[in-house]
Every structure is written in structure tokens, then in C-alpha cells.
Design an enzyme around this catalytic site. Structure first.
Site, PDB file in Angstrom:
ATOM      1  N   THR A 126       0.821  -1.221   0.000  1.00  0.00           N
ATOM      2  CA  THR A 126       0.000   0.000   0.000  1.00  0.00           C
ATOM      3  C   THR A 126       0.852   1.268   0.000  1.00  0.00           C
ATOM      4  O   THR A 126       1.976   1.261   0.535  1.00  0.00           O
ATOM      5  CB  THR A 126      -0.914  -0.012   1.250  1.00  0.00           C
ATOM      6  OG1 THR A 126      -1.464   1.290   1.440  1.00  0.00           O
ATOM      7  CG2 THR A 126      -0.141  -0.367   2.521  1.00  0.00           C
ATOM      8  N   ASP A 127       0.286   2.339  -0.531  1.00  0.00           N
ATOM      9  CA  ASP A 127       0.976   3.643  -0.469  1.00  0.00           C
ATOM     10  C   ASP A 127       1.138   4.121   0.968  1.00  0.00           C
ATOM     11  O   ASP A 127       1.935   5.014   1.242  1.00  0.00           O
ATOM     12  CB  ASP A 127       0.240   4.700  -1.318  1.00  0.00           C
ATOM     13  CG  ASP A 127      -1.172   5.023  -0.836  1.00  0.00           C
ATOM     14  OD1 ASP A 127      -1.674   4.354   0.086  1.00  0.00           O
ATOM     15  OD2 ASP A 127      -1.786   5.962  -1.407  1.00  0.00           O
ATOM     16  N   GLU A 128       0.362   3.527   1.886  1.00  0.00           N
ATOM     17  CA  GLU A 128       0.426   3.982   3.286  1.00  0.00           C
ATOM     18  C   GLU A 128       1.777   3.699   3.929  1.00  0.00           C
ATOM     19  O   GLU A 128       2.108   4.284   4.956  1.00  0.00           O
ATOM     20  CB  GLU A 128      -0.680   3.334   4.118  1.00  0.00           C
ATOM     21  CG  GLU A 128      -2.047   3.724   3.628  1.00  0.00           C
ATOM     22  CD  GLU A 128      -3.139   3.531   4.653  1.00  0.00           C
ATOM     23  OE1 GLU A 128      -2.854   3.504   5.855  1.00  0.00           O
ATOM     24  OE2 GLU A 128      -4.296   3.398   4.219  1.00  0.00           O
TER      25      GLU A 128
ATOM     26  N   TYR B  29      -1.293  -0.480  11.020  1.00  0.00           N
ATOM     27  CA  TYR B  29      -1.569  -1.190   9.768  1.00  0.00           C
ATOM     28  C   TYR B  29      -0.423  -0.966   8.777  1.00  0.00           C
ATOM     29  O   TYR B  29       0.138  -1.920   8.218  1.00  0.00           O
ATOM     30  CB  TYR B  29      -2.898  -0.704   9.155  1.00  0.00           C
ATOM     31  CG  TYR B  29      -3.043  -1.004   7.674  1.00  0.00           C
ATOM     32  CD1 TYR B  29      -3.198  -2.303   7.211  1.00  0.00           C
ATOM     33  CD2 TYR B  29      -3.006   0.032   6.721  1.00  0.00           C
ATOM     34  CE1 TYR B  29      -3.318  -2.580   5.851  1.00  0.00           C
ATOM     35  CE2 TYR B  29      -3.127  -0.227   5.364  1.00  0.00           C
ATOM     36  CZ  TYR B  29      -3.274  -1.539   4.936  1.00  0.00           C
ATOM     37  OH  TYR B  29      -3.369  -1.800   3.592  1.00  0.00           O
TER      38      TYR B  29
ATOM     39  N   LYS C 210       2.358  -3.631   7.106  1.00  0.00           N
ATOM     40  CA  LYS C 210       2.542  -3.847   5.662  1.00  0.00           C
ATOM     41  C   LYS C 210       4.008  -3.605   5.266  1.00  0.00           C
ATOM     42  O   LYS C 210       4.578  -4.346   4.458  1.00  0.00           O
ATOM     43  CB  LYS C 210       1.622  -2.923   4.861  1.00  0.00           C
ATOM     44  CG  LYS C 210       0.144  -3.205   4.995  1.00  0.00           C
ATOM     45  CD  LYS C 210      -0.297  -4.558   4.453  1.00  0.00           C
ATOM     46  CE  LYS C 210      -0.188  -4.672   2.948  1.00  0.00           C
ATOM     47  NZ  LYS C 210      -0.716  -5.981   2.468  1.00  0.00           N
TER      48      LYS C 210
ATOM     49  N   ARG D  29      -7.014  11.782  -0.059  1.00  0.00           N
ATOM     50  CA  ARG D  29      -6.691  10.438  -0.522  1.00  0.00           C
ATOM     51  C   ARG D  29      -6.718  10.435  -2.047  1.00  0.00           C
ATOM     52  O   ARG D  29      -7.443  11.215  -2.668  1.00  0.00           O
ATOM     53  CB  ARG D  29      -7.692   9.409   0.022  1.00  0.00           C
ATOM     54  CG  ARG D  29      -7.661   9.261   1.568  1.00  0.00           C
ATOM     55  CD  ARG D  29      -6.339   8.676   2.039  1.00  0.00           C
ATOM     56  NE  ARG D  29      -6.262   8.435   3.475  1.00  0.00           N
ATOM     57  CZ  ARG D  29      -5.744   9.293   4.359  1.00  0.00           C
ATOM     58  NH1 ARG D  29      -5.305  10.482   3.951  1.00  0.00           N
ATOM     59  NH2 ARG D  29      -5.665   8.980   5.631  1.00  0.00           N
TER      60      ARG D  29
ATOM     61  N   GLY E 281      -3.503  10.151  14.976  1.00  0.00           N
ATOM     62  CA  GLY E 281      -2.376  10.057  14.042  1.00  0.00           C
ATOM     63  C   GLY E 281      -2.807  10.052  12.578  1.00  0.00           C
ATOM     64  O   GLY E 281      -2.089   9.530  11.717  1.00  0.00           O
TER      65      GLY E 281
HETATM   66  P1  NAD Z   1     -10.125  -6.996   2.442  1.00  0.00           P
HETATM   67  O1  NAD Z   1     -10.105  -6.809   3.926  1.00  0.00           O
HETATM   68  O2  NAD Z   1     -11.370  -6.744   1.690  1.00  0.00           O
HETATM   69  O3  NAD Z   1      -9.664  -8.484   2.088  1.00  0.00           O
HETATM   70  C1  NAD Z   1      -8.695  -9.199   2.804  1.00  0.00           C
HETATM   71  C2  NAD Z   1      -8.895 -10.686   2.516  1.00  0.00           C
HETATM   72  O4  NAD Z   1      -7.823 -11.407   3.156  1.00  0.00           O
HETATM   73  C3  NAD Z   1     -10.210 -11.254   3.056  1.00  0.00           C
HETATM   74  O5  NAD Z   1     -10.815 -12.088   2.093  1.00  0.00           O
HETATM   75  C4  NAD Z   1      -9.763 -12.069   4.269  1.00  0.00           C
HETATM   76  O6  NAD Z   1     -10.630 -13.164   4.564  1.00  0.00           O
HETATM   77  C5  NAD Z   1      -8.384 -12.526   3.838  1.00  0.00           C
HETATM   78  N1  NAD Z   1      -7.491 -12.841   4.961  1.00  0.00           N
HETATM   79  C6  NAD Z   1      -7.239 -12.072   6.057  1.00  0.00           C
HETATM   80  N2  NAD Z   1      -6.372 -12.695   6.867  1.00  0.00           N
HETATM   81  C7  NAD Z   1      -6.052 -13.880   6.270  1.00  0.00           C
HETATM   82  C8  NAD Z   1      -5.199 -14.939   6.613  1.00  0.00           C
HETATM   83  N3  NAD Z   1      -4.489 -14.935   7.745  1.00  0.00           N
HETATM   84  N4  NAD Z   1      -5.101 -15.991   5.770  1.00  0.00           N
HETATM   85  C9  NAD Z   1      -5.824 -16.027   4.609  1.00  0.00           C
HETATM   86  N5  NAD Z   1      -6.663 -15.049   4.249  1.00  0.00           N
HETATM   87  C10 NAD Z   1      -6.775 -13.981   5.064  1.00  0.00           C
HETATM   88  O7  NAD Z   1      -8.927  -6.105   1.923  1.00  0.00           O
HETATM   89  P2  NAD Z   1      -8.692  -5.396   0.499  1.00  0.00           P
HETATM   90  O8  NAD Z   1      -9.134  -3.995   0.614  1.00  0.00           O
HETATM   91  O9  NAD Z   1      -9.210  -6.254  -0.572  1.00  0.00           O
HETATM   92  O10 NAD Z   1      -7.093  -5.389   0.474  1.00  0.00           O
HETATM   93  C11 NAD Z   1      -6.375  -6.420  -0.186  1.00  0.00           C
HETATM   94  C12 NAD Z   1      -4.905  -6.082  -0.139  1.00  0.00           C
HETATM   95  O11 NAD Z   1      -4.661  -4.837  -0.785  1.00  0.00           O
HETATM   96  C13 NAD Z   1      -4.345  -5.938   1.276  1.00  0.00           C
HETATM   97  O12 NAD Z   1      -3.076  -6.553   1.301  1.00  0.00           O
HETATM   98  C14 NAD Z   1      -4.252  -4.442   1.479  1.00  0.00           C
HETATM   99  O13 NAD Z   1      -3.192  -4.135   2.371  1.00  0.00           O
HETATM  100  C15 NAD Z   1      -3.940  -3.972   0.071  1.00  0.00           C
HETATM  101  N6  NAD Z   1      -4.368  -2.599  -0.269  1.00  0.00           N
HETATM  102  C16 NAD Z   1      -5.659  -2.203  -0.064  1.00  0.00           C
HETATM  103  C17 NAD Z   1      -6.049  -0.919  -0.445  1.00  0.00           C
HETATM  104  C18 NAD Z   1      -7.471  -0.429  -0.255  1.00  0.00           C
HETATM  105  O14 NAD Z   1      -7.733   0.761  -0.460  1.00  0.00           O
HETATM  106  N7  NAD Z   1      -8.417  -1.278   0.086  1.00  0.00           N
HETATM  107  C19 NAD Z   1      -5.114  -0.044  -1.023  1.00  0.00           C
HETATM  108  C20 NAD Z   1      -3.795  -0.489  -1.225  1.00  0.00           C
HETATM  109  C21 NAD Z   1      -3.453  -1.781  -0.851  1.00  0.00           C
HETATM  110  P1  TYD Z   2     -10.325   4.525   4.918  1.00  0.00           P
HETATM  111  O1  TYD Z   2     -11.353   4.139   3.925  1.00  0.00           O
HETATM  112  O2  TYD Z   2     -10.359   3.890   6.267  1.00  0.00           O
HETATM  113  O3  TYD Z   2      -8.918   4.300   4.207  1.00  0.00           O
HETATM  114  P2  TYD Z   2      -7.412   4.725   4.685  1.00  0.00           P
HETATM  115  O4  TYD Z   2      -7.426   5.023   6.127  1.00  0.00           O
HETATM  116  O5  TYD Z   2      -6.673   3.476   4.365  1.00  0.00           O
HETATM  117  O6  TYD Z   2      -7.031   5.887   3.826  1.00  0.00           O
HETATM  118  O7  TYD Z   2     -10.377   6.097   5.136  1.00  0.00           O
HETATM  119  C1  TYD Z   2     -10.222   6.983   4.048  1.00  0.00           C
HETATM  120  C2  TYD Z   2     -10.288   8.411   4.583  1.00  0.00           C
HETATM  121  O8  TYD Z   2     -11.601   8.645   5.112  1.00  0.00           O
HETATM  122  C3  TYD Z   2      -9.330   8.651   5.732  1.00  0.00           C
HETATM  123  O9  TYD Z   2      -8.799   9.969   5.618  1.00  0.00           O
HETATM  124  C4  TYD Z   2     -10.197   8.544   6.965  1.00  0.00           C
HETATM  125  C5  TYD Z   2     -11.554   9.017   6.489  1.00  0.00           C
HETATM  126  N1  TYD Z   2     -12.716   8.393   7.171  1.00  0.00           N
HETATM  127  C6  TYD Z   2     -13.717   9.200   7.726  1.00  0.00           C
HETATM  128  O10 TYD Z   2     -13.660  10.445   7.676  1.00  0.00           O
HETATM  129  N2  TYD Z   2     -14.762   8.579   8.346  1.00  0.00           N
HETATM  130  C7  TYD Z   2     -14.874   7.223   8.434  1.00  0.00           C
HETATM  131  O11 TYD Z   2     -15.855   6.726   9.032  1.00  0.00           O
HETATM  132  C8  TYD Z   2     -13.842   6.412   7.848  1.00  0.00           C
HETATM  133  C9  TYD Z   2     -13.909   4.910   7.912  1.00  0.00           C
HETATM  134  C10 TYD Z   2     -12.784   7.049   7.224  1.00  0.00           C
END
Ligand code: NAD
Ligand code: TYD
Length: 331
Positions: A123-125, A147, A151, A211, A272
Site C-alpha cells: 500500500t501507499d500507506e 496497519y 505492511k 486520498r 495520528g
Molecule cells: P479486504 O479486507 O477486503 O480483504 C482481505 C482478505 O484477506 C479477506 O478475504 C480475508 O478473509 C483474507 N485474509 C485475512 N487474513 C487472512 C489470513 N491470515 N489468511 C488467509 N486469508 C486472510 O482487503 P482489500 O481492501 O481487498 O485489500 C487487499 C490487499 O490490498 C491488502 O493486502 C491491502 O493491504 C492492500 N491494499 C488495499 C487498499 C485499499 O484501499 N483497500 C489499497 C492499497 C493496498
Molecule cells: P479509509 O477508507 O479507512 O482508508 P485509509 O485510512 O486506508 O485511507 O479512510 C479513508 C479516509 O476517510 C481517511 O482519511 C479517513 C476518512 N474516514 C472518515 O472520515 N470517516 C470514516 O468513518 C472512515 C472509515 C474514514
């Protein structure tokens, strides 16, 4: 490539990746390997063709299940993660177990099974917050929440396996992703589904955090490009190119759901809270990737999907989610 194992493939981005692979690579067989935690959902894979898709329920920390599942695979793409910042602020043990120790197990089992390529979805985070400009892959990670720290730690194991064992490991760092099938704890599906129900939208702090929104299909195409064309040991950013303040995103959601600003509920800021994420995508673009989804179209299509798929999110919001929501927001 003939067979790819996708860990975390029942989650939001992982399931989109499975769908994309099945659609665009007719020769491919996909094995989805997922523990089905609170965010894993087999409904997300309801369209996967059973002739070309196998599901294995397992934890990435369990070598006895993961090892056999990896046999005969040409690549593993790891999406499995604890993925929500707010949950990591209430305790990071599960984050360390999956995002650090679990990634180590994926790498170790891939090495033992002779899997040719490992792609770690990160992730970019990991870079932390940036006031101006955009991070490049050569910038040092500076994660600022548990988190992001987990990562970043997982990524380092990837680098170590490359250096030590010569394992082909590529890492991607995508920006905030949106689209269908996103678990409704993340801001976009939370606000869309709350707005559809006329419920308050809990906006953290001053709503001015920025974001960079990336459509899930563009994210998955970026991962696919890095998997097939990325150089071993390299990291590739995947930006959306759509920076929005949270308040702007909120207003757009209200417009698209036909609601007004009285639904906005300012709540205490996240501790934070990273102010702005921004990454430079030139390195992945040089491999031929470019985002295709225009923001206005992407957000409209996404809101429409949640309107059309009420059954999908209502089932989630009536389960474990309710308890989480009460704890998190007191609403
Ligand atoms: P999500 O929470 O929707 O999916 C996570 C999946 O992983 C779920 O299906 C869960 O059951 C499975 N999982 C969790 N722990 C596990 C374990 N120990 N063994 C096997 N399976 C397990 O998350 P997402 O948003 O789809 O994110 C997927 C990936 O992309 C993550 O690695 C996240 O860090 C990365 N990512 C997400 C975003 C975003 O905006 N959502 C952005 C950049 C990177
Ligand atoms: P989120 O979807 O949790 O993604 P990330 O923290 O990975 O960027 O949050 C996106 C942005 O929205 C973040 O700046 C926090 C804000 N946010 C709210 O303002 N209210 C909420 O209830 C949530 C979940 C997030």
C-alpha cells in the site's frame, strides 16, 4: 502462466483480481486461498467459473494447508491481510500475525514449492503522509499507523527472500481503492450505504485529509502488469491520479445518492490521521500500465453498483459489522 494462487482472493481487491484474470487470461486456472475472516466473503466470487476456479479455505499462517495448495502454481499473489487502519488502532496483534508472519509463511512456502513468482500487494500507506509532491519507489518508507507498519514489515521479508534465496518477489503499493464488493467499513462504501439508508456520515476531523482514489480494476491491472513484467526485487507504485479531500468525496456521494449535507456528522479525528497520500506512477507506466477509469464515471458506476446490490451489503451490515460500528462510532 497456467495456474496462479491468489491469497485473500475472497476480499475486495483480491476477488476483483480473480475476476480480471479469469476474464482476460482464458488459459489460466485460479486457486483462491482465503481464511474468510470478517471481510472475506464467498459472495464476492459468485461469478467465478467453477471449471477454472478452485477455492481453498485456509490461513496464510498455516503451512500444512498453504504448502499443498501451492503445488504446481506458477505464481502466488498475496492480497491476504488485515486491511483496516481503524481496527489496527484498537490492537495490532492480528495485523502482525497476517501482514508480517503470514507474509513470511507465503514466501517460505512459495520457495519450498518452487513457485516462480511472488507478488506482494502492499500500500501507499507505507510511505506515510506527504504535504506536497508524490513519493517515488526510492523514497524510504515511514509508516505512521500500525496497519501501515505491518505492511512495511511484510514487504521487507519479501526483499529478504529475494536477496537470500533468489526468490522472484515483486511488490506493489497501490493507493486508496474503490469499486464494487468493498467491505463497508472503508469510507467510500460506508458513506454510500449509510447515505442510501439516510444514516449519518461520520466524517473524521476537519474533512480536509486527502486520498488518491484508484478504481479497483485499474489497481488489479497494475498488479497484473507488475506480476507479468516487473523485475524481481522491485517495487511499483499504483496511483489513482484522483486526489480528493474527504469532504469533497462526501459531497459527491451525497449528490449521487440524492441526499443533502445535513447527513454529514463531524466526529472526533482518527488518532495520528495521515493528512495526505500521494505516489508517483512513472515506473509502472514504463511497463505499459495506465489507469483507464475516469473518476466521475468510476464513482457514479460504483454508487450505482451499491444501489443495485443492496442484498450484498445488507447481509454484511446486519452481521458482525453492527457490533463493530457501535464500538467504533457509538452511533
Ligand atoms: P479486504 O479486507 O477486503 O480483504 C482481505 C482478505 O484477506 C479477506 O478475504 C480475508 O478473509 C483474507 N485474509 C485475512 N487474513 C487472512 C489470513 N491470515 N489468511 C488467509 N486469508 C486472510 O482487503 P482489500 O481492501 O481487498 O485489500 C487487499 C490487499 O490490498 C491488502 O493486502 C491491502 O493491504 C492492500 N491494499 C488495499 C487498499 C485499499 O484501499 N483497500 C489499497 C492499497 C493496498
Ligand atoms: P479509509 O477508507 O479507512 O482508508 P485509509 O485510512 O486506508 O485511507 O479512510 C479513508 C479516509 O476517510 C481517511 O482519511 C479517513 C476518512 N474516514 C472518515 O472520515 N470517516 C470514516 O468513518 C472512515 C472509515 C474514514
Amino acid at each position: 502462466m497456467n495456474k496462479i494462487l491468489v491469497t485473500g482472493g475472497a476480499g475486495f481487491i483480491g476477488s476483483a483480481f480473480v475476476r480480471l484474470q479469469l476474464r482476460e487470461h482464458p488459459e489460466l486456472h485460479i486457486v483462491t486461498y482465503d481464511k474468510l475472516t470478517y471481510s472475506g466473503n464467498l459472495d464476492n466470487l459468485r461469478d467465478a467459473d467453477p471449471a477454472r476456479h478452485t477455492f481453498v479455505r485456509g490461513d496464510i499462517n498455516d503451512p500444512d494447508t498453504l504448502g499443498p495448495a501451492l503445488e504446481g502454481c506458477d505464481a502466488v499473489v498475496n492480497f491476504a491481510a488485515e486491511s483496516h487502519v481503524d481496527r489496527s488502532l484498537n490492537g495490532a496483534a492480528d495485523f502482525i500475525a497476517t501482514n508480517v508472519a503470514g507474509v513470511n509463511t507465503v514466501l517460505d512456502q512459495a520457495r519450498r514449492a518452487g513457485v516462480g513468482r511472488v507478488l506482494l500487494v502492499s500500500t501507499d500507506e507505507v510511505y506515510g503522509s506527504i504535504e506536497e509532491g508524490a513519493f517515488r519507489e526510492t523514497d524510504a518508507p515511514h509508516p505512521r499507523n500500525p496497519y501501515a507498519a505491518s505492511k512495511a514489515a511484510g514487504e521487507l521479508f519479501g526483499t529478504a527472500y529475494g536477496e537470500t534465496y533468489g526468490l522472484h518477489v515483486v511488490t506493489t503499493r497501490g493507493s486508496n481503492t474503490y469499486g464494487p464488493y468493498q467491505y463497508p467499513e472503508k469510507v467510500l462504501p460506508l458513506f454510500v450505504t449509510n447515505a442510501l439508508d439516510g444514516l449519518p456520515l461520520p466524517l473524521y476531523g476537519d474533512g480536509m485529509n486527502v486520498r488518491d482514489w484508484l478504481h479497483v480494476d485499474d489497481h488489479c491491472r497494475g498488479i497484473d502488469t507488475a506480476l507479468r513484467h516487473g523485475a524481481p526485487g522491485e517495487v511499483y507504485n499504483i496511483p489513482g491520479g484522483n486526489e480528493r479531500r474527504n469532504i469533497e468525496l462526501t459531497r459527491r456521494i451525497l449528490e449521487l445518492t440524492g441526499r443533502d449535507e445535513t447527513l454529514i456528522r463531524p466526529v472526533a479525528d482518527r488518532v495520528g490521521h495521515d493528512r495526505r497520500y500521494a505516489i508517483d506512477g512513472a515506473k509502472l507506466r514504463a511497463l505499459g500500465w495506465a489507469p483507464r477509469m475516469d473518476w466521475d464515471e468510476g464513482i457514479a458506476l460504483t454508487v450505482q453498483w451499491y444501489k443495485d446490490n443492496e442484498g450484498w451489503w445488507r447481509k454484511i451490515k446486519s452481521g458482525e459489522f453492527r457490533e463493530y460500528y457501535r464500538r467504533q462510532y457509538g452511533l
